[in-house]
Scaffold this motif. Structure first.
Motif, PDB file in Angstrom:
ATOM      1  N   LEU A 243      -2.408  33.685  20.366  1.00 20.96           N
ATOM      2  CA  LEU A 243      -2.434  34.767  19.385  1.00 20.96           C
ATOM      3  C   LEU A 243      -3.811  35.408  19.451  1.00 20.96           C
ATOM      4  O   LEU A 243      -4.823  34.749  19.226  1.00 20.96           O
ATOM      5  CB  LEU A 243      -2.147  34.244  17.977  1.00 20.96           C
ATOM      6  CG  LEU A 243      -0.773  33.611  17.770  1.00 20.96           C
ATOM      7  CD1 LEU A 243      -0.619  33.104  16.339  1.00 20.96           C
ATOM      8  CD2 LEU A 243       0.339  34.612  18.098  1.00 20.96           C
TER       9      LEU A 243
ATOM     10  N   GLU B  56      -3.122  39.085  15.705  1.00 21.96           N
ATOM     11  CA  GLU B  56      -1.788  38.536  15.944  1.00 21.96           C
ATOM     12  C   GLU B  56      -1.583  37.274  15.115  1.00 21.96           C
ATOM     13  O   GLU B  56      -0.433  36.926  14.802  1.00 21.96           O
ATOM     14  CB  GLU B  56      -1.602  38.207  17.428  1.00 21.96           C
ATOM     15  CG  GLU B  56      -1.343  39.413  18.299  1.00 21.96           C
ATOM     16  CD  GLU B  56      -0.981  39.016  19.713  1.00 21.96           C
ATOM     17  OE1 GLU B  56      -0.194  39.742  20.345  1.00 21.96           O
ATOM     18  OE2 GLU B  56      -1.500  37.988  20.217  1.00 21.96           O
ATOM     19  N   ILE B  57      -2.668  36.616  14.750  1.00 28.18           N
ATOM     20  CA  ILE B  57      -2.530  35.419  13.907  1.00 28.18           C
ATOM     21  C   ILE B  57      -1.941  35.770  12.549  1.00 28.18           C
ATOM     22  O   ILE B  57      -1.465  34.880  11.837  1.00 28.18           O
ATOM     23  CB  ILE B  57      -3.873  34.699  13.732  1.00 28.18           C
ATOM     24  CG1 ILE B  57      -4.890  35.603  13.011  1.00 28.18           C
ATOM     25  CG2 ILE B  57      -4.425  34.240  15.070  1.00 28.18           C
ATOM     26  CD1 ILE B  57      -6.184  34.902  12.660  1.00 28.18           C
TER      27      ILE B  57
ATOM     28  N   ALA C 134       2.022  38.666  13.900  1.00 28.78           N
ATOM     29  CA  ALA C 134       3.109  37.946  14.566  1.00 28.78           C
ATOM     30  C   ALA C 134       3.682  36.870  13.643  1.00 28.78           C
ATOM     31  O   ALA C 134       4.900  36.658  13.589  1.00 28.78           O
ATOM     32  CB  ALA C 134       2.607  37.326  15.866  1.00 28.78           C
ATOM     33  N   LYS C 135       2.806  36.219  12.888  1.00 34.69           N
ATOM     34  CA  LYS C 135       3.275  35.205  11.941  1.00 34.69           C
ATOM     35  C   LYS C 135       4.067  35.828  10.795  1.00 34.69           C
ATOM     36  O   LYS C 135       5.062  35.262  10.342  1.00 34.69           O
ATOM     37  CB  LYS C 135       2.087  34.420  11.390  1.00 34.69           C
ATOM     38  CG  LYS C 135       1.467  33.448  12.386  1.00 34.69           C
ATOM     39  CD  LYS C 135       0.344  32.654  11.750  1.00 34.69           C
ATOM     40  CE  LYS C 135      -0.244  31.637  12.715  1.00 34.69           C
ATOM     41  NZ  LYS C 135      -1.346  30.858  12.095  1.00 34.69           N
TER      42      LYS C 135
ATOM     43  N   VAL D  36       7.574  36.498  12.078  1.00 31.41           N
ATOM     44  CA  VAL D  36       8.375  35.271  12.173  1.00 31.41           C
ATOM     45  C   VAL D  36       8.796  34.804  10.786  1.00 31.41           C
ATOM     46  O   VAL D  36       9.946  34.394  10.569  1.00 31.41           O
ATOM     47  CB  VAL D  36       7.581  34.175  12.909  1.00 31.41           C
ATOM     48  CG1 VAL D  36       8.238  32.814  12.736  1.00 31.41           C
ATOM     49  CG2 VAL D  36       7.450  34.528  14.391  1.00 31.41           C
TER      50      VAL D  36
ATOM     51  N   THR E 211       5.825  44.654   9.936  1.00 31.54           N
ATOM     52  CA  THR E 211       6.451  43.329   9.984  1.00 31.54           C
ATOM     53  C   THR E 211       7.881  43.429  10.473  1.00 31.54           C
ATOM     54  O   THR E 211       8.320  42.649  11.333  1.00 31.54           O
ATOM     55  CB  THR E 211       6.414  42.681   8.591  1.00 31.54           C
ATOM     56  OG1 THR E 211       5.060  42.467   8.201  1.00 31.54           O
ATOM     57  CG2 THR E 211       7.154  41.342   8.592  1.00 31.54           C
TER      58      THR E 211
ATOM     59  N   THR F 103       3.167  30.810  16.126  1.00 32.95           N
ATOM     60  CA  THR F 103       3.639  31.653  15.030  1.00 32.95           C
ATOM     61  C   THR F 103       4.481  30.873  14.012  1.00 32.95           C
ATOM     62  O   THR F 103       4.892  31.445  13.004  1.00 32.95           O
ATOM     63  CB  THR F 103       4.490  32.811  15.572  1.00 32.95           C
ATOM     64  OG1 THR F 103       5.637  32.269  16.251  1.00 32.95           O
ATOM     65  CG2 THR F 103       3.697  33.686  16.525  1.00 32.95           C
TER      66      THR F 103
ATOM     67  N   THR G 125       5.664  34.563  24.674  1.00 34.32           N
ATOM     68  CA  THR G 125       4.597  35.467  24.259  1.00 34.32           C
ATOM     69  C   THR G 125       5.034  36.923  24.364  1.00 34.32           C
ATOM     70  O   THR G 125       4.675  37.761  23.532  1.00 34.32           O
ATOM     71  CB  THR G 125       3.343  35.238  25.122  1.00 34.32           C
ATOM     72  OG1 THR G 125       3.055  33.840  25.151  1.00 34.32           O
ATOM     73  CG2 THR G 125       2.162  35.994  24.573  1.00 34.32           C
TER      74      THR G 125
ATOM     75  N   TYR H 118       6.720  38.963  21.111  1.00 36.52           N
ATOM     76  CA  TYR H 118       6.070  39.623  19.981  1.00 36.52           C
ATOM     77  C   TYR H 118       5.097  40.721  20.411  1.00 36.52           C
ATOM     78  O   TYR H 118       4.388  41.282  19.568  1.00 36.52           O
ATOM     79  CB  TYR H 118       5.365  38.611  19.067  1.00 36.52           C
ATOM     80  CG  TYR H 118       4.439  37.599  19.700  1.00 36.52           C
ATOM     81  CD1 TYR H 118       3.132  37.920  20.035  1.00 36.52           C
ATOM     82  CD2 TYR H 118       4.864  36.278  19.936  1.00 36.52           C
ATOM     83  CE1 TYR H 118       2.279  36.984  20.591  1.00 36.52           C
ATOM     84  CE2 TYR H 118       4.015  35.336  20.496  1.00 36.52           C
ATOM     85  CZ  TYR H 118       2.725  35.687  20.819  1.00 36.52           C
ATOM     86  OH  TYR H 118       1.875  34.770  21.369  1.00 36.52           O
TER      87      TYR H 118
END
Length: 500
Positions: free
Chosen positions: A40, A44-45, A48-49, A52, A69, A94, A100, A103
Motif C-alpha cells: 500500500l 492507499e493505506i 484501498a482499506k 474493502v 470509496t 487491506t 494489487t 485496487y
C-alpha cells in the motif's frame, strides 16, 4: 487584428492521430508495471482499506465524502470477479486478500482520459486543434497526475469530474436552447461528483460561477446584447467568443446546473454509505468532515506539508514510496526495513512531483496572462476616461478568442487556489492539482500563439519549450514509475534540498 484570423480547415487526421498517440501513451505509462510495488503506497493505506470495508458492509470514515470509496470498491469487485492482475502480486494489507492490480486499475484507466478531457476543453475555448493537442500533450507529460493515476488515491477522480463539469458548460454554450439544459445537467453532475470526492472539488464549480458572473459584468460595461437563439452556422457566429455566449445562460440555467443538480448529486452520493448504518444522517456526516479537518494539525505535523504559495513553484514534492536494495536482482522491497544508504546500490522511489519545467513554465505563463489582461483593462479604462465615446468600444475585440481563453484560465486557476489561502491545516502539493490543470492550458495557449507567430524567435521559443517539457518528463520518469536508480542517478534528479 485578431489573434486567430484563420480557423483550422485542414483535414483533422493529424489532430486525431496525435490525440490517439497521446491517449495510448497515457494508458501505457499508467498500466505498465502497475503491480510492481506489492504494497500500500502512501494514502492507499486509507483509500484501498475504505473500499474493502465498504465491500464488507462497513463504514470506514477518512474525513472525505465517500464517492471515491465506491469507485475504488467497484474496481476491486470487477477485478476480483474477472480475475484480473498478476496473482503473484497479492497481499492482504487491506483486510482482504487482493491482487494489487485490483485496487489500482480503475485509477489508471481514469487518469488515462485526463489528457483527452484537457484537449477537449482547450478546443472548446478556441476551436484551435493545435492548442488542444498541446494541452493534451502537457497533461500527458505531467508527473504528478501520472503518479496519482497509478495508485488507489482519489485526486484523479476529483480532477476528472471537475474538468468534465467545466467541459459540459462550454458545450452548453454552443448548444441549442433545449440541448443546453441537458449539457448543464451533466455539468452539474460532474461538479457535484467532484466535491463528493473532496470538498476542494468545489473550486471547479466556483470557477464556473465566477466566469459567468464576470461575463455579465463585461456585458453591462460593453452593452453586449444577449441572445438565446441557437448559434448560426456562419463562421463569425459559430466562433464568436464564449464570453459573449455566457450571457445566454440566465439565472434559471445557473440555479439548475450550478446549484440544484450539484447539490442533489452530492446528497445522492451519501445514500449508499448511510444505508450501511441507518442511525447516521447526512448532516451528521457533514459535521464529522468539518470536525476532522479542524483536528488536522498545522504545517509541522507531517514532513511533506507545504503552504499554498509554494505549490506553483513546486517547492516541496511528496515522497510516496522509498526503498533501497542491494542489487537489481532483488525484488522491490515492500517491508518496513530498508538498507542503510552506505549499502544501497539501487533506489526505488515514487515522488509525487510535477514535471518541474512544465510547472515552472505554467506558472510563468499564468502570471504573463494576468499581466497582459491587466494591461489591456487599464488601457481601456484610461482611454474611456479621456474619450467618452470609448465607452461603446469593447474592452477587447469580441472575436479575440485568445483573450477569452486567457480570462477563462485565469479565473479557474484563481478559483481553485483561492480557498486554500486561509487554510491553516497541513496541506500538500497535490492540493494544487486542480489549479495546475488550468496553468498547463495557459502555457499551451502561449506556445500555440508563438508557434504561429511571424517572428522566428517566437516560433523557436515555442518549439524549445515543448522540447524541454517532454525531455524533463523523460528525465524524471524514473521517479514517477519507481524505476531502479543508482544512488548517484537518484541524487542527480533531486535538484533542491526540499525535494528530498
Amino acid at each position: 487584428m485578431t489573434l486567430y484570423p484563420k480557423l483550422d480547415r485542414r483535414p483533422a487526421l493529424w489532430f486525431w492521430g496525435g490525440l490517439t498517440v497521446i491517449f495510448l501513451a497515457s494508458i501505457a505509462l499508467r498500466f505498465w508495471g502497475l503491480s510492481r510495488i506489492n504494497a500500500l503506497v502512501f494514502d492507499e493505506i486509507y483509500y484501498a482499506k475504505f473500499a474493502v470495508a465498504f465491500l464488507q458492509g462497513k463504514q470506514d470514515f477518512g474525513g472525505h465524502p465517500p464517492l471515491s470509496t465506491y469507485i475504488i470498491a467497484a474496481g476491486i469487485w470487477i477485478s476480483q470477479h474477472l480475475s484480473w492482475g498478476d496473482p503473484v502480486n497479492t497481499n492482504d494489507l487491506t483486510g482482504m486478500t487482493l491482487r494489487t492490480f485490483s485496487y489500482r486499475w480503475l485509477n489508471a484507466l481514469t487518469g488515462s482520459f485526463l489528457p483527452l478531457i484537457m484537449a477537449a476543453i482547450a478546443y472548446q475555448l478556441t476551436h484551435r486543434r493545435r492548442y488542444a493537442l498541446l494541452a493534451g500533450l502537457f497533461a500527458a507529460v505531467d508527473g504528478l497526475t501520472l503518479v496519482e493515476s497509478r495508485y488507489a488515491l482519489n485526486n484523479v477522480y476529483l480532477l476528472t469530474f471537475g474538468l468534465l463539469g467545466q467541459l459540459c458548460v462550454l458545450l452548453a454554450l454552443n448548444a441549442s436552447p433545449k440541448a443546453r439544459w441537458g449539457w448543464l445537467a451533466i455539468a452539474g453532475v460532474g461538479f457535484g461528483a467532484s466535491f463528493a470526492i473532496k470538498w476542494n472539488g468545489l473550486g471547479f464549480l466556483l470557477g464556473a460561477y465566477l466566469i459567468w458572473f464576470l461575463a455579465w459584468i463585461i456585458r453591462s460595461v460593453q452593452k453586449i446584447r444577449p441572445s438565446d437563439s441557437p448559434p448560426r452556422r456562419s463562421t463569425s457566429e459559430r466562433y464568436r467568443s464564449p464570453l459573449e455566449k455566457l450571457i445566454q445562460l440566465h439565472p434559471g440555467h445557473i440555479l439548475f446546473g450550478f446549484a440544484v443538480i450539484p447539490a442533489l448529486t452530492y446528497y445522492l452520493c451519501w445514500i449508499p454509505y448511510m444505508q450501511l448504518d441507518p442511525s447516521t444522517s447526512f448532516l451528521g456526516w457533514q459535521a464529522k468532515i468539518i470536525d476532522y479537518h479542524e483536528r488536522v494539525g498545522g504545517m509541522d505535523v507531517h514532513p511533506y506539508c507545504s503552504p499554498w504559495y509554494t505549490w506553483p513553484f513546486m517547492v516541496r514534492p511528496v515522497a510516496y514510496f522509498y526503498k533501497t536494495a542491494a542489487s537489481l536482482n532483488e525484488p522491490i522491497p515492500v517491508g518496513e526495513a530498508t538498507l542503510p544508504q552506505t549499502a544501497a546500490k539501487v533506489i526505488y522511489d515514487v515522488h509525487a512531483m510535477g514535471n518541474p519545467f512544465l510547472w515552472w513554465f505554467s506558472t510563468a505563463a499564468m502570471l504573463l496572462l494576468i499581466g497582459v489582461l491587466a494591461y489591456q483593462g487599464w488601457t481601456w479604462l484610461t482611454v474611456k476616461r479621456q474619450n467618452s465615446s470609448a465607452a461603446k468600444r469593447p474592452l477587447t475585440p469580441h472575436s479575440s478568442l485568445y483573450t477569452w481563453a486567457a480570462l477563462y484560465l485565469i479565473v479557474n486557476w484563481v478559483a481553485n487556489l483561492l480557498p486554500w489561502l486561509e487554510v491553516s491545516r497541513c496541506t500538500f502539493l497535490y492540493h494544487y492539482m486542480a489549479s495546475a490543470m488550468f496553468a498547463m492550458m495557459a502555457i499551451a495557449l502561449i506556445v500555440d500563439r508563438w508557434l504561429q507567430s511571424p517572428q522566428e524567435w517566437r516560433r523557436g521559443a515555442g518549439v524549445t519549450i515543448v522540447f524541454i517539457i517532454v525531455a524533463a518528463f523523460v528525465f524524471w520518469l524514473p521517479l514517477y514509475l519507481a524505476l531502479p536508480l543508482a544512488p548517484e542517478a537518484f541524487r542527480l534528479r533531486q535538484w533542491f534540498p526540499t525535494w528530498i
